[in-house]
Design a protein around this motif. Sequence first.
Motif: not given
Length: 401
Positions: A139-142, A146-148, A207-209, A240-241
Motif C-alpha cells: 500500500x505505501x509503496x504504491x 516505488x515497486x512493491x 508520474x502521478x505518485x 508507513x508499514x
Amino acid sequence: MTTIAENWGVHEGQFWLRGEFPAEPVRFDTETGMWNVYGHAEALKTLSDPKVFSSDTTRLIPEELSPDKDLFVEGNLLVMDPPDHKKLRTLVSHAFTPKVVADLEPRIAALTNELLDTVDGADSMELVTQLAYPLPVIVIAELLGIPASDRDLFKEWVDTLLRNSQQRSLIKQTEEDKKAAEETAAQVKNLVNYLAEHVDDRRRNPREDLLTKLVEAEVDGAKLTQNEVVNFANVLLLAGHITTTMLLGNTVLCLDSHPEEYRRVREDRALLPAAIEESLRFLSPFALVARATTTEVELGGQTIPPDSMLGIWVAAANRDPRTFTDPGTFDPARAHNPHLAFGRGIHFCIGAPLARLEGKTALNILLDRFPDLRTDPAAPPSFIPSPNMTGVNKLQLLLKP
C-alpha cells in the motif's frame, strides 16, 4: 503469577507487560544517561510541548551510536521541530486526508484477498510473512510510486534496523553498540540509496505518485533538496508499514488469547475498531519515542536539566493505572482509552487513519474467510527482539477446524 506476556516471550525489558509498574513516573537511568518517562500524564506533557521537549534528539547522540547521522537528518520528520516540521508535514498531509484514505479501502481489500488466496485450502499460515508484512508495504509503496515487488529488499534492510533497535547508553559505548550502529547505518544507507535512484528518476520522468509530488513541491519558494526528499520518503516507507504490520499481528494474538472477546468480535464486526484500539494500548507497537529538553523542566516530581535525553515509554504509559482502569486486562469495551500508541501533538502519526483502515479491512476479511482462525499451540509466537518495539515477527495460525 505468570502473565500472558511472559508466555509469549516478549523482551525482558518490557516489564510493564509482566504486571509491573514503576513507583516513579519519571526516573533517571545512570547506566544509559537517559531520563525514562513511564507515566501517562508525564508522557502526554512531553509529547505536547515541542518547545521544551524537542524532537531533535540527534544532537545528544554520540557519533559512535549514529555514524553518518547528518545524512539521515535533513527532511526526517521524526526529528524536526517547528516551524520546519510544519512546513514539511503540510506537504504530505494531502496524501492522508480522510477522503484519500477512505478511497484506498477497495485496493486494501483487493490486496488482502490476493494475499490470502495463496493460503486458501491450506491448513495453516504464518500471518506476518503472508499478510501482515506485505499488505502495508504494498500500500505505501504504491502511494510513493516505488515497486512493491522490491518488498523482500525492504524487509532485509528493516529486519536489521529492528534487530539493532536496542536501548544504548549515551555515556559509554561498547564494541557491540558500535558494531550494531555501523550495521544500522549501512542498512539505512542501502534504503536511502535505493530511494535516491527513484527520486532521480522522478526528476526526469514525473508520474502521478507521492514521490513525484515531493520532488516538485516547494517550501517558501524553494524546492526540497535531494536529502530532504529521500529522507522524507524513507520515513514514510518505514513508518508507513511497520506500525500496521505489528498492529495486525498483535490484534490477532490479543483476540485469540481472549476467547470471549474474540467471539464477540467475530459475531459483531462493529466491535472490531475498538478491539484494534485496545490492542494498540495493550501491545503498543512503538514502545519508545525520544525527546531532548531545551531548558530545565519539572516533570513527574523530578527536575530535569536542559540538553537531557528523555525516553518516553508510551507502551508503559498505556498501562498507567492512574489513567487506565485494570490496565493489565485486554478490554475492547473500556469506555476510556486515551492511548498514546500513535503519539500526540504535532508528531501524531500522520498515517494513523491509514493504519486503522488497513487493520480493520484486513482483519474483517481474514475473519470472513477463516472463521476457525486460531493460533497454533505447537508454534508459539515470537516477538521482535527489541525493548523499543512490541510486535510479533512470527505468528503461526491454524485455518481449519
